[in-house]
Design an enzyme around this catalytic site. Structure first.
Site, mmCIF file in Angstrom:
data_model
loop_
_atom_site.group_PDB
_atom_site.id
_atom_site.type_symbol
_atom_site.label_atom_id
_atom_site.label_comp_id
_atom_site.label_asym_id
_atom_site.label_seq_id
_atom_site.Cartn_x
_atom_site.Cartn_y
_atom_site.Cartn_z
ATOM 1 C CE LYS A 115 -34.931 -29.033 5.211
ATOM 2 N NZ LYS A 115 -34.955 -29.157 4.092
ATOM 3 C CE LYS A 197 -40.359 -21.604 1.698
ATOM 4 N NZ LYS A 197 -39.779 -21.662 1.095
ATOM 5 C CE LYS A 200 -38.272 -27.456 -4.888
ATOM 6 N NZ LYS A 200 -37.579 -27.094 -3.876
HETATM 7 P P1 ATP Z 1 -38.437 -27.465 -0.064
HETATM 8 O O1 ATP Z 1 -40.115 -27.239 0.422
HETATM 9 O O2 ATP Z 1 -37.833 -28.490 -0.478
HETATM 10 O O3 ATP Z 1 -38.245 -26.847 1.260
HETATM 11 P P2 ATP Z 1 -39.151 -25.040 -0.878
HETATM 12 O O4 ATP Z 1 -40.620 -25.063 -2.157
HETATM 13 O O5 ATP Z 1 -39.338 -24.324 0.516
HETATM 14 O O6 ATP Z 1 -38.698 -26.120 -0.728
HETATM 15 P P3 ATP Z 1 -36.283 -24.276 -1.342
HETATM 16 O O7 ATP Z 1 -35.797 -25.786 -2.654
HETATM 17 O O8 ATP Z 1 -36.307 -23.926 0.015
HETATM 18 O O9 ATP Z 1 -38.135 -24.593 -2.077
HETATM 19 O O10 ATP Z 1 -36.252 -22.568 -2.681
HETATM 20 C C1 ATP Z 1 -35.587 -22.613 -3.547
HETATM 21 C C2 ATP Z 1 -36.104 -21.108 -3.761
HETATM 22 O O11 ATP Z 1 -37.366 -20.423 -4.065
HETATM 23 C C3 ATP Z 1 -35.493 -20.168 -3.054
HETATM 24 O O12 ATP Z 1 -34.964 -19.079 -3.605
HETATM 25 C C4 ATP Z 1 -36.608 -20.012 -2.089
HETATM 26 O O13 ATP Z 1 -36.514 -18.153 -1.540
HETATM 27 C C5 ATP Z 1 -37.528 -19.801 -3.091
HETATM 28 N N1 ATP Z 1 -39.278 -20.364 -3.009
HETATM 29 C C6 ATP Z 1 -39.410 -21.371 -2.243
HETATM 30 N N2 ATP Z 1 -40.840 -20.962 -2.219
HETATM 31 C C7 ATP Z 1 -41.453 -20.056 -2.076
HETATM 32 C C8 ATP Z 1 -42.586 -19.229 -2.232
HETATM 33 N N3 ATP Z 1 -42.873 -19.753 -2.071
HETATM 34 N N4 ATP Z 1 -42.133 -17.453 -2.716
HETATM 35 C C9 ATP Z 1 -41.705 -16.871 -2.757
HETATM 36 N N5 ATP Z 1 -40.239 -17.703 -3.109
HETATM 37 C C10 ATP Z 1 -39.942 -19.274 -2.906
#
Ligand code: ATP
Ligand code: LTN
Length: 334
Positions: A115, A197, A200
């Site tokens: 980050k 991955k 969001k």
């Molecule tokens: P950001 O983009 O803000 O980092 P993110 O979409 O990567 O957000 P997080 O808020 O870090 O998501 O994670 C929330 C939950 O969703 C966690 O339990 C994480 O393991 C799950 N998660 C996030 N992205 C994925 C994905 N692509 N596939 C499966 N599980 C996911």
């Protein structure tokens, strides 16, 4: 909360619209735990401000996330669903734990390194101490299990180290939490870049399917998803695009990979993508309808926000009082 059940804590940042990845990888699994565990699911708005957020958007995303938790099937009577900023004990314990965490430990965190290179103009102290706030979230509730993705494993290990260190100095204070990686922990990848991955906060909206995307948008994004040129629907490390779509299909329908490969054995990519799109739409449509219904019910949502923050606050207070006493803070005069 029933005393005989184990405690589960997890959190999501209100940093964007939740995606199919969040749904299939986290939320959908959380709903299966609500009868067997005492669960707290926090909307971690205090973590979200470690990178710059637009205030109006943050407020809306937080409420949307809470509504979407419920629409996905988390019962707000059985689970404590709340905003982190409404329970100030998180910040209080976070501060205390900062004093039991070494700079060297925080310096090793890969999320901090990632980050800070992504937000080089805003490497703030909050971003650095993010993991101690996360440790406070978890330890406040004497949590047994923390469902998180692989990327959070390092933070969880640090939480365990901090808790162990504190317990060694002051005697038993915190439960040492374990990670909990769900059985169907589907890892959904970005549609246009299937080796990373789905996330969001991704700026390329063609990479993600938002929980609230219209059916036509979903079909379109899946049709445009990156694949390869051999036209065989088969799961393989060399075929990240098709493998990702197969994963999405299986997580959406409940079929195994072998069943899905068989179903699409002699089918071209076009028809396969249509089937994947339809499965996702069928899965998300009832959730979207529930979101629309809940959005109309302002008073109901407001009550949940209030009551659940109070419940969380009472539980958090128990741990925080114990901590104050152990470290030598004076008792409050009543
Ligand atoms: P950001 O983009 O803000 O980092 P993110 O979409 O990567 O957000 P997080 O808020 O870090 O998501 O994670 C929330 C939950 O969703 C966690 O339990 C994480 O393991 C799950 N998660 C996030 N992205 C994925 C994905 N692509 N596939 C499966 N599980 C996911
Ligand atoms: N860092 C996590 C969100 C998070 C969390 C938590 C998860 C904050 N506090 C406590 C589990 C337990 C993330 O970015 N996914």
């Amino acid at each position: 909360m029933a005393d005989d059940k184990k405690i589960i804590f997890s959190g999501m940042q209100p940093s964007g619209l939740i995606t199919l990845g969040n749904y299939l990888g986290a939320l959908n699994n959380w709903t299966k735990l609500q009868d067997d565990y005492n669960c707290l699911y926090c909307i971690v708005d205090m973590h979200a401000i470690t990178v710059r957020q637009d205030p109006a958007k943050l407020r809306k995303q937080s409420r949307d996330l809470l509504i979407q938790y419920i629409a996905c099937g988390l019962d707000p009577e059985k689970n404590i669903i709340y905003y982190q900023s409404h329970v100030p004990q998180h910040a209080e314990l976070g501060w205390i734990l900062n004093c039991y965490t070494y700079m060297g430990e925080l310096n090793r965190m890969t999320q901090f390194k990632e980050k800070s290179s992504k937000h080089a103009d805003n490497i703030n102290a909050g971003l650095f101490t993010y993991p101690t706030l996360m440790a406070a979230d978890i330890l406040l509730y004497q949590t047994d299990l923390v469902p998180v993705g692989e990327d959070q494993r390092q933070h969880l290990e640090l939480t365990r180290d901090i808790a162990g260190r504190f317990n060694t100095i002051y005697g038993d204070t915190f439960k040492i939490p374990e990670g909990y990686i769900g059985k169907v922990g589907a890892r959904i990848m970005a549609l246009q870049e299937p080796t990373k991955k789905m996330s969001k906060s991704d700026e390329n909206k063609n990479n993600t399917i938002a929980l609230m995307d219209e059916p036509a948008v979903i079909m379109n994004k899946i049709k445009r998803a990156v694949t390869d040129s051999d036209n065989q629907v088969r799961f393989s490390e060399e075929k990240p695009g098709i493998s990702n779509l197969l994963n999405i299909y299986c997580a959406s329908t409940g079929y195994t990979l072998a069943e899905a490969e068989k179903e699409f054995e002699n089918v071209g990519y076009g028809a396969f993508k249509t089937a994947v799109g339809e499965a996702v739409v069928a899965n998300l449509e009832p959730v979207q309808a529930k979101v629309r219904e809940l959005e109309k019910n302002k008073d109901y949502i407001d009550t949940i926000i209030k009551v659940n923050a109070e419940k969380a606050g009472r539980l958090a207070d128990r741990t925080l009082r114990k901590v104050h006493k152990k470290i030598g803070f004076s008792a409050r005069i009543k």
